[in-house]
Design an enzyme around this catalytic site. Structure first.
Site, PDB file in Angstrom:
ATOM      1  N   ASP A  83       8.078  -7.554  -1.665  1.00 25.15           N
ATOM      2  CA  ASP A  83       8.158  -7.182  -0.257  1.00 25.15           C
ATOM      3  C   ASP A  83       9.414  -7.768   0.396  1.00 25.15           C
ATOM      4  O   ASP A  83       9.807  -8.895   0.115  1.00 25.15           O
ATOM      5  CB  ASP A  83       6.907  -7.699   0.469  1.00 25.15           C
ATOM      6  CG  ASP A  83       6.788  -7.151   1.873  1.00 25.15           C
ATOM      7  OD1 ASP A  83       6.654  -5.929   2.015  1.00 25.15           O
ATOM      8  OD2 ASP A  83       6.837  -7.962   2.820  1.00 25.15           O
ATOM      9  N   GLY A 125       4.954 -12.499  -1.743  1.00 25.94           N
ATOM     10  CA  GLY A 125       6.217 -12.176  -2.376  1.00 25.94           C
ATOM     11  C   GLY A 125       6.184 -10.912  -3.191  1.00 25.94           C
ATOM     12  O   GLY A 125       7.220 -10.485  -3.720  1.00 25.94           O
ATOM     13  N   GLU A 126       5.021 -10.303  -3.308  1.00 22.66           N
ATOM     14  CA  GLU A 126       4.889  -9.083  -4.111  1.00 22.66           C
ATOM     15  C   GLU A 126       4.483  -7.906  -3.220  1.00 22.66           C
ATOM     16  O   GLU A 126       5.303  -7.341  -2.517  1.00 22.66           O
ATOM     17  CB  GLU A 126       3.895  -9.326  -5.259  1.00 22.66           C
ATOM     18  CG  GLU A 126       4.407 -10.386  -6.235  1.00 22.66           C
ATOM     19  CD  GLU A 126       3.502 -10.576  -7.427  1.00 22.66           C
ATOM     20  OE1 GLU A 126       3.186  -9.573  -8.101  1.00 22.66           O
ATOM     21  OE2 GLU A 126       3.092 -11.726  -7.711  1.00 22.66           O
ATOM     22  N   MET A 127       3.203  -7.546  -3.207  1.00 25.07           N
ATOM     23  CA  MET A 127       2.778  -6.411  -2.394  1.00 25.07           C
ATOM     24  C   MET A 127       2.497  -6.815  -0.943  1.00 25.07           C
ATOM     25  O   MET A 127       2.447  -5.967  -0.050  1.00 25.07           O
ATOM     26  CB  MET A 127       1.554  -5.751  -3.040  1.00 25.07           C
ATOM     27  CG  MET A 127       1.879  -5.194  -4.432  1.00 25.07           C
ATOM     28  SD  MET A 127       0.445  -4.649  -5.403  1.00 25.07           S
ATOM     29  CE  MET A 127       0.140  -3.047  -4.678  1.00 25.07           C
TER      30      MET A 127
END
Length: 333
Positions: A83, A125-127
């Site tokens: 993200d 930090g991802e989705m």
């Protein structure tokens, strides 16, 4: 002709199980067996969820973004992009054959695929979503509501159902019928003399101590830099990040070598760009052995025989959003 998950499952059972009885039982590497006790309804639902970017805050990132099924189940970059274009701290391991692993993630913090599936959704930090918001999205989409009720028999969608369905789909992502599997099953002309010599080097040098079994790895945690220290700028410390024990520092799950020619770059930090480089580093740091150029080339040739049949199915058509569906928040908002 379209291939459904059912047809793939039938092909796996008929094409693998009927042959494994003939496998060379004395070899440390074994052919892949078909997945067991698969719930086909959950698989079809999980396939949709795997490809649905609406489970991310931006509406842009899906499971397939970092574990791309057209690219060996990974993304072919050192560390994934999450993200707001955040660069992740570690290389995305392949999802292919991940059901054969002892645990999930490089540090093993998830016991199984179901436990792993919920992590990226809520990771900032991802989705960068939350499980609550993900459920809100799914419950606002009638097509999902109907399918969840059909599969699970309830009107209420839960994150437990979401992760179970994704995991069930991922269990089908095995890659049988590599040329090396064919050799193991008795077809002696399936690999060349050079590739066979590479396997003998791989086996006799001690690589099979960690890279063995159906997945050719994935079944133990080992210290990266056993003979010589491994120099890295990555912050990840392996099992120590989970156990908080100094003895577990730089202990990582041994990666599968299935389809390894497709899953570059290599190691937890993605620091090795080629198989030639990876073989050289692993020989020196893990075995205390400097492979010659010829030896290295033969081992690389063998590793390329581990590429199996890639998952093949009709891409899912995702049910459309409604006016009530929460809208994505673009990067930077």
């Amino acid at each position: 002709m379209k291939r459904t998950v059912l047809s793939v499952a039938v092909a796996l059972v008929s094409g693998i199980a009927a042959q494994t009885v003939h496998a060379q039982a004395d070899e440390p590497i074994q052919p892949i067996r078909p997945p067991q006790n698969i719930n086909l309804g959950q698989v079809e639902l999980g396939k949709k969820l795997y490809f649905d970017p609406r489970l991310s805050k931006s509406g842009f990132i899906s499971c397939n973004s970092c574990h791309n099924l057209s690219m060996g189940g990974t993304d072919n970059i050192p560390t994934s992009i999450g993200d707001k274009w955040q660069q992740g701290p570690i290389n995305a391991p392949t999802v292919l054959n991940s059901s054969l692993a002892i645990a999930q993630f490089w540090d093993g913090r998830a016991a199984d695929l179901k436990a792993q599936a919920g992590g990226p959704i809520a990771n900032p930090g991802e989705m960068a979503f939350s499980h609550t918001l993900a459920i809100d999205v799914l419950e606002s989409i009638p097509g999902y509501v109907r399918e969840f009720k059909t599969v699970f028999g309830t009107d209420k969608i839960t994150i437990d159902q979401v992760t179970l369905a994704i995991a069930e789909f991922e269990k089908t992502l095995v890659t049988p019928n590599s040329r090396f599997d064919q050799w193991l099953l008795g077809r002696k002309d399936a690999i060349t003399a050079t590739e066979l010599a590479g396997y003998q080097l791989f086996k006799n040098s001690g690589c099979v101590a960690c890279h063995n079994g159906e997945a050719v790895g994935g079944t133990s945690f080992q210290k990266m830099g056993l003979v010589e220290p491994y120099k890295t700028t990555a912050a990840a410390q392996g099992r120590a990040d989970v156990t908080k024990q100094d003895a577990d520092r730089m202990m990582f799950k041994v990666p599968t070598l299935r389809n390894v020619e497709m899953t570059y770059p290599y190691f937890h930090d993605g620091a090795a760009n080629t198989l030639t480089e990876a073989v050289d580093v692993m020989g020196r740091l893990q075995l205390g052995k400097k492979f010659t150029k010829d030896e290295n080339a033969k081992i690389v040739a063998f590793l390329k025989t581990l590429t199996g049949d890639q998952p093949s199915f009709t891409l899912p058509v995702l049910p459309p959003s409604t006016d009530a569906t929460p809208r994505p928040q673009p990067f930077g908002k």
